[in-house]
Motif scaffolding. Structure first.
Motif, PDB file in Angstrom:
ATOM      1  N   LEU A  84       0.860  -1.183   0.000  1.00  0.00           N
ATOM      2  CA  LEU A  84       0.000   0.000   0.000  1.00  0.00           C
ATOM      3  C   LEU A  84       0.900   1.239   0.000  1.00  0.00           C
ATOM      4  O   LEU A  84       1.979   1.212   0.576  1.00  0.00           O
ATOM      5  CB  LEU A  84      -0.786  -0.030   1.315  1.00  0.00           C
ATOM      6  CG  LEU A  84      -2.220   0.458   1.354  1.00  0.00           C
ATOM      7  CD1 LEU A  84      -3.101  -0.335   0.399  1.00  0.00           C
ATOM      8  CD2 LEU A  84      -2.778   0.335   2.768  1.00  0.00           C
ATOM      9  N   ARG A  87      -0.116   6.438   3.756  1.00  0.00           N
ATOM     10  CA  ARG A  87      -1.076   7.544   3.749  1.00  0.00           C
ATOM     11  C   ARG A  87      -0.748   8.526   4.876  1.00  0.00           C
ATOM     12  O   ARG A  87      -0.306   8.104   5.954  1.00  0.00           O
ATOM     13  CB  ARG A  87      -2.496   7.035   4.036  1.00  0.00           C
ATOM     14  CG  ARG A  87      -2.967   5.855   3.216  1.00  0.00           C
ATOM     15  CD  ARG A  87      -3.351   6.308   1.834  1.00  0.00           C
ATOM     16  NE  ARG A  87      -4.334   5.449   1.177  1.00  0.00           N
ATOM     17  CZ  ARG A  87      -4.054   4.445   0.362  1.00  0.00           C
ATOM     18  NH1 ARG A  87      -2.798   4.096   0.130  1.00  0.00           N
ATOM     19  NH2 ARG A  87      -5.018   3.771  -0.237  1.00  0.00           N
ATOM     20  N   ASN A 181      -2.182  -1.177  11.037  1.00  0.00           N
ATOM     21  CA  ASN A 181      -3.125  -0.576  10.094  1.00  0.00           C
ATOM     22  C   ASN A 181      -3.582  -1.737   9.216  1.00  0.00           C
ATOM     23  O   ASN A 181      -3.046  -1.965   8.146  1.00  0.00           O
ATOM     24  CB  ASN A 181      -2.432   0.506   9.259  1.00  0.00           C
ATOM     25  CG  ASN A 181      -3.326   0.996   8.124  1.00  0.00           C
ATOM     26  OD1 ASN A 181      -4.541   0.821   8.166  1.00  0.00           O
ATOM     27  ND2 ASN A 181      -2.726   1.594   7.100  1.00  0.00           N
ATOM     28  N   PRO A 182      -4.544  -2.519   9.716  1.00  0.00           N
ATOM     29  CA  PRO A 182      -4.919  -3.737   8.987  1.00  0.00           C
ATOM     30  C   PRO A 182      -5.809  -3.407   7.793  1.00  0.00           C
ATOM     31  O   PRO A 182      -6.301  -2.276   7.688  1.00  0.00           O
ATOM     32  CB  PRO A 182      -5.711  -4.513  10.047  1.00  0.00           C
ATOM     33  CG  PRO A 182      -6.378  -3.453  10.856  1.00  0.00           C
ATOM     34  CD  PRO A 182      -5.403  -2.293  10.895  1.00  0.00           C
ATOM     35  N   PRO A 183      -6.038  -4.381   6.904  1.00  0.00           N
ATOM     36  CA  PRO A 183      -7.010  -4.146   5.825  1.00  0.00           C
ATOM     37  C   PRO A 183      -8.375  -3.915   6.471  1.00  0.00           C
ATOM     38  O   PRO A 183      -8.783  -4.710   7.321  1.00  0.00           O
ATOM     39  CB  PRO A 183      -7.004  -5.469   5.055  1.00  0.00           C
ATOM     40  CG  PRO A 183      -5.746  -6.173   5.468  1.00  0.00           C
ATOM     41  CD  PRO A 183      -5.467  -5.735   6.862  1.00  0.00           C
ATOM     42  N   TYR A 184      -9.069  -2.827   6.114  1.00  0.00           N
ATOM     43  CA  TYR A 184     -10.346  -2.573   6.795  1.00  0.00           C
ATOM     44  C   TYR A 184     -11.486  -2.133   5.883  1.00  0.00           C
ATOM     45  O   TYR A 184     -12.535  -1.690   6.336  1.00  0.00           O
ATOM     46  CB  TYR A 184     -10.166  -1.571   7.939  1.00  0.00           C
ATOM     47  CG  TYR A 184      -9.597  -0.190   7.611  1.00  0.00           C
ATOM     48  CD1 TYR A 184     -10.274   0.703   6.787  1.00  0.00           C
ATOM     49  CD2 TYR A 184      -8.408   0.233   8.189  1.00  0.00           C
ATOM     50  CE1 TYR A 184      -9.772   1.972   6.541  1.00  0.00           C
ATOM     51  CE2 TYR A 184      -7.882   1.503   7.950  1.00  0.00           C
ATOM     52  CZ  TYR A 184      -8.566   2.371   7.128  1.00  0.00           C
ATOM     53  OH  TYR A 184      -8.064   3.617   6.888  1.00  0.00           O
ATOM     54  N   ILE A 185     -11.276  -2.246   4.581  1.00  0.00           N
ATOM     55  CA  ILE A 185     -12.368  -1.866   3.670  1.00  0.00           C
ATOM     56  C   ILE A 185     -13.345  -3.041   3.546  1.00  0.00           C
ATOM     57  O   ILE A 185     -12.916  -4.188   3.404  1.00  0.00           O
ATOM     58  CB  ILE A 185     -11.796  -1.519   2.270  1.00  0.00           C
ATOM     59  CG1 ILE A 185     -10.626  -0.525   2.367  1.00  0.00           C
ATOM     60  CG2 ILE A 185     -12.876  -1.020   1.344  1.00  0.00           C
ATOM     61  CD1 ILE A 185     -10.999   0.877   2.715  1.00  0.00           C
ATOM     62  N   VAL A 197      -6.800   3.400  -6.512  1.00  0.00           N
ATOM     63  CA  VAL A 197      -6.635   2.460  -5.406  1.00  0.00           C
ATOM     64  C   VAL A 197      -6.954   1.048  -5.879  1.00  0.00           C
ATOM     65  O   VAL A 197      -6.136   0.138  -5.816  1.00  0.00           O
ATOM     66  CB  VAL A 197      -7.546   2.840  -4.212  1.00  0.00           C
ATOM     67  CG1 VAL A 197      -7.410   1.829  -3.085  1.00  0.00           C
ATOM     68  CG2 VAL A 197      -7.237   4.248  -3.719  1.00  0.00           C
ATOM     69  N   ALA A 205      -4.178  -5.895   1.069  1.00  0.00           N
ATOM     70  CA  ALA A 205      -3.884  -4.884   2.097  1.00  0.00           C
ATOM     71  C   ALA A 205      -5.102  -4.008   2.397  1.00  0.00           C
ATOM     72  O   ALA A 205      -5.056  -3.162   3.282  1.00  0.00           O
ATOM     73  CB  ALA A 205      -2.711  -4.017   1.647  1.00  0.00           C
ATOM     74  N   LEU A 206      -6.174  -4.197   1.630  1.00  0.00           N
ATOM     75  CA  LEU A 206      -7.364  -3.348   1.770  1.00  0.00           C
ATOM     76  C   LEU A 206      -8.583  -4.104   2.277  1.00  0.00           C
ATOM     77  O   LEU A 206      -9.389  -3.569   3.029  1.00  0.00           O
ATOM     78  CB  LEU A 206      -7.723  -2.735   0.409  1.00  0.00           C
ATOM     79  CG  LEU A 206      -6.707  -1.784  -0.205  1.00  0.00           C
ATOM     80  CD1 LEU A 206      -7.026  -1.559  -1.682  1.00  0.00           C
ATOM     81  CD2 LEU A 206      -6.700  -0.452   0.533  1.00  0.00           C
ATOM     82  N   GLU A 234      -5.244   1.658  13.347  1.00  0.00           N
ATOM     83  CA  GLU A 234      -5.930   2.582  12.432  1.00  0.00           C
ATOM     84  C   GLU A 234      -7.293   1.962  12.130  1.00  0.00           C
ATOM     85  O   GLU A 234      -7.427   0.738  12.035  1.00  0.00           O
ATOM     86  CB  GLU A 234      -5.125   2.768  11.138  1.00  0.00           C
ATOM     87  CG  GLU A 234      -5.838   3.716  10.174  1.00  0.00           C
ATOM     88  CD  GLU A 234      -4.987   4.145   8.977  1.00  0.00           C
ATOM     89  OE1 GLU A 234      -3.762   4.316   9.129  1.00  0.00           O
ATOM     90  OE2 GLU A 234      -5.575   4.312   7.899  1.00  0.00           O
TER      91      GLU A 234
HETATM   92  N1  GLN Z   1      -6.962   4.130   4.151  1.00  0.00           N
HETATM   93  C1  GLN Z   1      -6.912   3.204   3.071  1.00  0.00           C
HETATM   94  C2  GLN Z   1      -7.877   3.638   1.976  1.00  0.00           C
HETATM   95  O1  GLN Z   1      -8.893   4.208   2.266  1.00  0.00           O
HETATM   96  C3  GLN Z   1      -7.249   1.798   3.522  1.00  0.00           C
HETATM   97  C4  GLN Z   1      -6.188   1.236   4.334  1.00  0.00           C
HETATM   98  C5  GLN Z   1      -6.577  -0.057   4.967  1.00  0.00           C
HETATM   99  O2  GLN Z   1      -7.467  -0.816   4.563  1.00  0.00           O
HETATM  100  N2  GLN Z   1      -5.889  -0.305   6.002  1.00  0.00           N
HETATM  101  O3  GLN Z   1      -7.603   3.435   0.820  1.00  0.00           O
END
Ligand code: GLN
Length: 272
Positions: A84, A87, A181-185, A197, A205-206, A234
């Motif tokens: 990634l 950010r 900052n794990p994948p969080y989407i 993106v 990673a997302l 995060e």
């Molecule tokens: N902040 C990232 C984004 O919105 C996502 C990062 C994540 O999943 N850790 O693209």
């Protein structure tokens, strides 16, 4: 031979925002911002390289992948499509951990290090820290180690391959801090993300699973910290409540930090 001033004027007429083009010009010509406005000659070979890179930009590729570099916490990081792009939001997570570790010699464990930007910045700014950082991707670990060497933190961080979904790793000592900052989407949201993106950054990673919380659940349930140990994560702008609920059983002093857009971005708690 074409001159830089003329070239910038030409690009400015075509693209009204030339911020990314300036980054490409500086990178290809090996110059910094102060030289960008000088009228220096641009060699034919550099011009060809610049035009190729601008074509990639026009194709939607993020400029950091084109130059292979990105600044984070005022340090320089190498990036490629297996990590990634660091950010600005994530700097908030790092700054908060640095604040809380001041004057201590913490053992910090980072989950899902990617480019290594979190681990390397923590190692750089917390002089007496010892850090372990894992990732599931060999390619990310290669870049993370390179970034650690380039930033002079090679001795302080040990990178290793690990899938956190398989459990919390065993260390000789229990960490003082666990950061991620794990994948969080949410899985379904991925296809709606900006093309920059979703077409270029690593999905692993997302993608945080159906509700975006897979990694929080796993980390919070399996984490090993001594009483008073810090968990710093995060989160997505809309995940405060869900992650706070997951943490409440095991953590006290839960705090939220907002990003510059006033969105909830970081959650911290102390192990009970
Ligand atoms: N902040 C990232 C984004 O919105 C996502 C990062 C994540 O999943 N850790 O693209």
């Amino acid at each position: 031979m074409v001159m830089l001033r003329e070239l910038r004027r030409k690009y400015k007429a075509i693209y009204n925002d030339i911020t990314d083009i300036d980054v490409i010009l500086m990178d290809s010509l090996g110059i910094d911002k102060s030289k960008l406005f000088l009228n220096i000659p641009v060699a034919e070979s550099s011009l060809r390289e610049i035009e190729k890179k601008i074509a990639r930009l026009n194709n939607g590729e993020p400029v950091s992948y084109i130059t292979g570099r990105r600044e984070f916490m005022s340090l320089e990081f190498r990036v490629n499509s297996s990590t990634l792009i660091p950010r600005a939001d994530t700097e908030i997570l790092v700054e908060e951990v640095i604040k809380r570790c001041s004057g201590t010699a913490p053992f910090i464990f980072e989950i899902g290090t990617g480019s290594g930007c979190i681990a390397v910045s923590l190692a750089h700014f917390i002089k007496s820290a010892k850090i372990a950082a894992c990732d599931i991707s060999d390619k990310a670990l290669e870049i993370a180690s390179l970034n650690s060497e380039l930033n002079g933190t090679g001795e302080k961080i040990s990178f290793f391959k690990h899938d956190i979904m398989k459990g919390f790793p065993e260390f000789d000592a229990v960490p003082d801090v666990v950061v991620s900052n794990p994948p969080y989407i949410k899985h379904k949201i991925i296809e709606t993300l900006d093309r920059k993106v979703k077409d270029f950054e690593p999905l692993a990673a997302l993608d945080g699973g159906i509700d975006g919380l897979d990694f929080y659940r796993k980390i919070i349930y399996s984490v090993k910290l001594n009483s008073g140990g810090l968990l710093a994560l995060e989160i997505g702008y809309d995940q405060r409540e869900s992650v706070e609920n997951l943490m409440r059983d095991k953590f006290d002093d839960i705090k939220i930090i907002k990003d510059i857009n006033a969105n909830d971005r970081v959650i911290l708690g102390l192990m009970r």
